[in-house]
Design a protein around this motif. Structure first.
Motif, PDB file in Angstrom:
ATOM      1  N   ALA A   1       0.828  -1.207   0.000  1.00 14.12           N
ATOM      2  CA  ALA A   1       0.000   0.000   0.000  1.00 14.12           C
ATOM      3  C   ALA A   1       0.862   1.257   0.000  1.00 14.12           C
ATOM      4  N   ALA A   2       0.371   2.294  -0.691  1.00  9.35           N
ATOM      5  CA  ALA A   2       1.084   3.565  -0.769  1.00  9.35           C
ATOM      6  C   ALA A   2       1.013   4.359   0.531  1.00  9.35           C
ATOM      7  N   ASP A   3      -0.055   4.166   1.305  1.00 11.31           N
ATOM      8  CA  ASP A   3      -0.211   4.934   2.542  1.00 11.31           C
ATOM      9  C   ASP A   3      -1.192   4.249   3.493  1.00 11.31           C
ATOM     10  N   ARG A   4      -1.377   4.837   4.675  1.00 10.75           N
ATOM     11  CA  ARG A   4      -2.252   4.251   5.699  1.00 10.75           C
ATOM     12  C   ARG A   4      -3.699   4.166   5.240  1.00 10.75           C
ATOM     13  N   GLN A   5      -4.170   5.174   4.531  1.00 13.19           N
ATOM     14  CA  GLN A   5      -5.557   5.172   4.053  1.00 13.19           C
ATOM     15  C   GLN A   5      -5.809   3.989   3.114  1.00 13.19           C
ATOM     16  N   ASN A   6      -4.892   3.757   2.193  1.00 12.82           N
ATOM     17  CA  ASN A   6      -5.049   2.632   1.279  1.00 12.82           C
ATOM     18  C   ASN A   6      -4.842   1.296   1.980  1.00 12.82           C
ATOM     19  N   MET A   7      -3.967   1.254   2.976  1.00 14.57           N
ATOM     20  CA  MET A   7      -3.798   0.036   3.766  1.00 14.57           C
ATOM     21  C   MET A   7      -5.112  -0.301   4.475  1.00 14.57           C
ATOM     22  N   SER A   8      -5.765   0.702   5.021  1.00 14.20           N
ATOM     23  CA  SER A   8      -7.045   0.483   5.695  1.00 14.20           C
ATOM     24  C   SER A   8      -8.088  -0.077   4.724  1.00 14.20           C
ATOM     25  N   ALA A   9      -8.123   0.471   3.516  1.00 12.63           N
ATOM     26  CA  ALA A   9      -9.067  -0.016   2.502  1.00 12.63           C
ATOM     27  C   ALA A   9      -8.743  -1.460   2.114  1.00 12.63           C
ATOM     28  N   LEU A  10      -7.461  -1.793   2.008  1.00 13.17           N
ATOM     29  CA  LEU A  10      -7.066  -3.162   1.694  1.00 13.17           C
ATOM     30  C   LEU A  10      -7.446  -4.121   2.816  1.00 13.17           C
ATOM     31  N   ARG A  11      -7.164  -3.725   4.047  1.00 15.45           N
ATOM     32  CA  ARG A  11      -7.485  -4.600   5.190  1.00 15.45           C
ATOM     33  C   ARG A  11      -8.984  -4.875   5.273  1.00 15.45           C
ATOM     34  N   ALA A  12      -9.789  -3.907   4.865  1.00 15.93           N
ATOM     35  CA  ALA A  12     -11.248  -4.054   4.936  1.00 15.93           C
ATOM     36  C   ALA A  12     -11.778  -5.140   3.999  1.00 15.93           C
ATOM     37  N   ILE A  13     -11.080  -5.390   2.896  1.00 16.09           N
ATOM     38  CA  ILE A  13     -11.556  -6.408   1.952  1.00 16.09           C
ATOM     39  C   ILE A  13     -10.672  -7.656   1.915  1.00 16.09           C
ATOM     40  N   CYS A  14      -9.582  -7.638   2.655  1.00 16.08           N
ATOM     41  CA  CYS A  14      -8.621  -8.736   2.643  1.00 16.08           C
ATOM     42  C   CYS A  14      -9.101  -9.902   3.504  1.00 16.08           C
ATOM     43  N   PRO A  15      -9.128 -11.120   2.949  1.00 15.78           N
ATOM     44  CA  PRO A  15      -9.460 -12.292   3.770  1.00 15.78           C
ATOM     45  C   PRO A  15      -8.457 -12.436   4.920  1.00 15.78           C
TER      46      PRO A  15
ATOM     47  N   THR B   1       8.403   7.445   7.770  1.00 18.72           N
ATOM     48  CA  THR B   1       8.396   7.586   6.313  1.00 18.72           C
ATOM     49  C   THR B   1       7.877   6.324   5.643  1.00 18.72           C
ATOM     50  N   ALA B   2       8.076   5.184   6.284  1.00 14.75           N
ATOM     51  CA  ALA B   2       7.776   3.898   5.671  1.00 14.75           C
ATOM     52  C   ALA B   2       6.289   3.664   5.425  1.00 14.75           C
ATOM     53  N   GLN B   3       5.421   4.544   5.880  1.00 15.02           N
ATOM     54  CA  GLN B   3       3.997   4.316   5.685  1.00 15.02           C
ATOM     55  C   GLN B   3       3.348   5.258   4.678  1.00 15.02           C
ATOM     56  N   GLU B   4       4.010   6.297   4.263  1.00 12.55           N
ATOM     57  CA  GLU B   4       3.335   7.296   3.437  1.00 12.55           C
ATOM     58  C   GLU B   4       4.105   7.707   2.189  1.00 12.55           C
ATOM     59  N   VAL B   5       3.645   7.248   1.033  1.00 13.54           N
ATOM     60  CA  VAL B   5       4.123   7.818  -0.225  1.00 13.54           C
ATOM     61  C   VAL B   5       3.196   9.018  -0.444  1.00 13.54           C
ATOM     62  N   PRO B   6       3.706  10.246  -0.424  1.00 13.20           N
ATOM     63  CA  PRO B   6       2.827  11.408  -0.571  1.00 13.20           C
ATOM     64  C   PRO B   6       2.130  11.407  -1.929  1.00 13.20           C
ATOM     65  N   ASP B   7       0.847  11.739  -1.927  1.00 13.09           N
ATOM     66  CA  ASP B   7       0.086  11.761  -3.180  1.00 13.09           C
ATOM     67  C   ASP B   7       0.408  13.049  -3.929  1.00 13.09           C
ATOM     68  N   PRO B   8       1.009  12.953  -5.129  1.00 17.54           N
ATOM     69  CA  PRO B   8       1.415  14.147  -5.865  1.00 17.54           C
ATOM     70  C   PRO B   8       0.301  14.758  -6.725  1.00 17.54           C
ATOM     71  N   TYR B   9      -0.867  14.144  -6.740  1.00 18.30           N
ATOM     72  CA  TYR B   9      -1.928  14.497  -7.690  1.00 18.30           C
ATOM     73  C   TYR B   9      -2.272  15.984  -7.701  1.00 18.30           C
ATOM     74  N   TYR B  10      -2.413  16.587  -6.513  1.00 13.09           N
ATOM     75  CA  TYR B  10      -2.839  17.991  -6.449  1.00 13.09           C
ATOM     76  C   TYR B  10      -1.688  18.979  -6.321  1.00 13.09           C
ATOM     77  N   GLY B  11      -0.460  18.489  -6.406  1.00 10.00           N
ATOM     78  CA  GLY B  11       0.697  19.369  -6.237  1.00 10.00           C
ATOM     79  C   GLY B  11       1.415  19.640  -7.543  1.00 10.00           C
ATOM     80  N   GLY B  12       2.611  20.158  -7.422  1.00 10.24           N
ATOM     81  CA  GLY B  12       3.418  20.506  -8.587  1.00 10.24           C
ATOM     82  C   GLY B  12       4.335  19.377  -9.013  1.00 10.24           C
ATOM     83  N   GLU B  13       5.151  19.675  -9.994  1.00  7.64           N
ATOM     84  CA  GLU B  13       6.074  18.705 -10.592  1.00  7.64           C
ATOM     85  C   GLU B  13       7.019  18.091  -9.563  1.00  7.64           C
ATOM     86  N   GLN B  14       7.464  18.882  -8.593  1.00  6.95           N
ATOM     87  CA  GLN B  14       8.407  18.376  -7.596  1.00  6.95           C
ATOM     88  C   GLN B  14       7.820  17.221  -6.788  1.00  6.95           C
TER      89      GLN B  14
END
Length: 165
Positions: free
Chosen positions: A90-104, A122-135
């Motif tokens: 998972a890319a982050d805690r929010q997505n991990m939570s969504a995975l755990r909810a459907i994971c057997p 750092t090991a839990q969060e790949v920052p979502d770049p969608y709403y930010g700039g190129e950096q």
């Protein structure tokens, strides 16, 4: 090895972080001569972008570093993925939570974070770049390159992949 070890990278929409992680890990495995031993795919926890190519900004940032994401198309995680893949990252805690909810219950041990090899907070969060700039896209690549190398090393240490030649 009869079938390749299978790794699924997961973010929310499967157009920025997880396709980048798929492309980088696939390329790093290729460079290490291990591509035939590992199947790498990506998916999203939400169906926002199913069938779409990765975000053009992700593709551009990846291309500048020699990664090609152009053949990828977004898809949503399915329950079947928990039996198909050996490791689901998972890319982050929010997505991990969504995975755990459907994971057997029998597959919970397959779940981890894309950045787990980096350790610490750092090991839990790949920052979502969608709403930010190129950096933001470059930062995602920096993190995912380091984590991909870490995953290859970890899989070699665990005997899943052969050691460096």
């Amino acid at each position: 090895m009869d079938k390749p070890y299978a790794i699924l990278m997961v973010c929310m929409g499967n157009i920025c972080r997880s396709p980048t992680a798929e492309g980088v890990l696939r390329a790093r495995l290729q460079q290490a001569g291990l591509a035939e031993r590992v199947l790498v795919d990506s998916a999203g926890t939400h169906a926002y972008h199913v069938g779409e190519a990765p975000d053009p900004r992700s593709c551009q940032a990846a291309r500048r570093r020699g990664y090609d994401l152009s053949s990828q198309r977004a898809r949503q995680v399915t329950v079947a993925d928990f039996s198909r893949f050996d490791l689901i990252l998972a890319a982050d805690r929010q997505n991990m939570s969504a995975l755990r909810a459907i994971c057997p219950a029998t597959a919970q041990a397959k779940l981890d974070y894309i950045l787990a090899p980096l350790g610490g907070k750092t090991a839990q969060e790949v920052p979502d770049p969608y709403y930010g700039g190129e950096q933001g896209f470059d930062r995602v690549l920096d993190l995912i390159e380091a984590a991909s190398d870490g995953w290859i090393h970890r899989l070699q240490q665990d005997g899943i992949l052969p050691p460096d030649r």
